[in-house]
Design an enzyme around this catalytic site. Sequence first.
Site, PDB file in Angstrom:
ATOM      1  N   ASP A  21      -1.438  -0.179   5.052  1.00  0.00           N
ATOM      2  CA  ASP A  21      -1.882   1.210   5.115  1.00  0.00           C
ATOM      3  C   ASP A  21      -1.330   1.888   6.370  1.00  0.00           C
ATOM      4  OD1 ASP A  21      -3.632   3.481   4.208  1.00  0.00           O
ATOM      5  OD2 ASP A  21      -4.580   3.077   6.151  1.00  0.00           O
TER       6      ASP A  21
ATOM      7  N   HIS B  28      -9.330  -0.199   2.657  1.00  0.00           N
ATOM      8  CA  HIS B  28     -10.099   0.231   3.834  1.00  0.00           C
ATOM      9  C   HIS B  28     -11.379  -0.576   3.998  1.00  0.00           C
ATOM     10  CE1 HIS B  28      -7.210   3.476   3.907  1.00  0.00           C
ATOM     11  NE2 HIS B  28      -7.516   3.728   2.657  1.00  0.00           N
TER      12      HIS B  28
ATOM     13  N   ASP C 131       0.854  -1.187   0.000  1.00  0.00           N
ATOM     14  CA  ASP C 131       0.000   0.000   0.000  1.00  0.00           C
ATOM     15  C   ASP C 131       0.886   1.231   0.000  1.00  0.00           C
ATOM     16  OD1 ASP C 131      -2.420   1.326  -0.166  1.00  0.00           O
ATOM     17  OD2 ASP C 131      -2.783   1.330   1.981  1.00  0.00           O
ATOM     18  N   GLY C 132       0.344   2.306  -0.549  1.00  0.00           N
ATOM     19  CA  GLY C 132       1.022   3.586  -0.564  1.00  0.00           C
ATOM     20  C   GLY C 132       0.089   4.664  -0.075  1.00  0.00           C
TER      21      GLY C 132
ATOM     22  N   GLU D  64       2.315   3.799  -4.224  1.00  0.00           N
ATOM     23  CA  GLU D  64       1.732   2.486  -4.559  1.00  0.00           C
ATOM     24  C   GLU D  64       2.713   1.689  -5.419  1.00  0.00           C
ATOM     25  OE1 GLU D  64      -1.015   1.192  -3.397  1.00  0.00           O
ATOM     26  OE2 GLU D  64      -2.382   2.822  -2.898  1.00  0.00           O
TER      27      GLU D  64
ATOM     28  N   ASP E 163      -4.400  -2.503  -3.341  1.00  0.00           N
ATOM     29  CA  ASP E 163      -5.680  -1.820  -3.503  1.00  0.00           C
ATOM     30  C   ASP E 163      -5.595  -0.741  -4.583  1.00  0.00           C
ATOM     31  OD1 ASP E 163      -4.285   0.262  -2.295  1.00  0.00           O
ATOM     32  OD2 ASP E 163      -5.489   0.286  -0.471  1.00  0.00           O
TER      33      ASP E 163
END
Length: 156
Positions: free
Chosen positions: A128, A118, A7-8, A45, A68
């Site tokens: 995250d 999320h 994740d970024g 990301e 994501d």
Amino acid sequence: MIELFTDGAASGNPGPGGYGVILRSGPHYKEISDGFRLTTNNRMELLAVCIGLEAIKKPGQNVTIYSDSKYVIDAIDKKWVFGWVKKGFEGKKNKDLWLRLLNSYRLHHIKLVWVKGHAGHPENERCDQLAVQASKGSNLKIDSVFEMENKKSSLI
């Protein structure tokens, strides 16, 4: 089989940003994260996937990447990035990171899985947290390619 969760994050986009990575294979588990003073969400990301793949020591591994980011997943799954390479990334951003990702991508057998962000996916939530925490660090790195490109465009 190696699972790579990424994740970024960037606050302000552009703004301070970070990435979070989890590598898992059998009993092995590793978390990696870092933060940058000025960057974008898409760059983080991409960098998360780059860092995760680069952490795999032996080539030819079966790797499932969970992200994501539709930007990352779709660009590879729908083969857009290979067209961008042929056209020299004309009009596209993040050429440096796409080329870096492709260097590692070609070393392994990759399966890509998009996960809804999320939404309670434990590893995605942890990535995250790592990314956001890294973006708020006191010793943020410089995303030199991003800062140089923005410096050039602000001078024009």
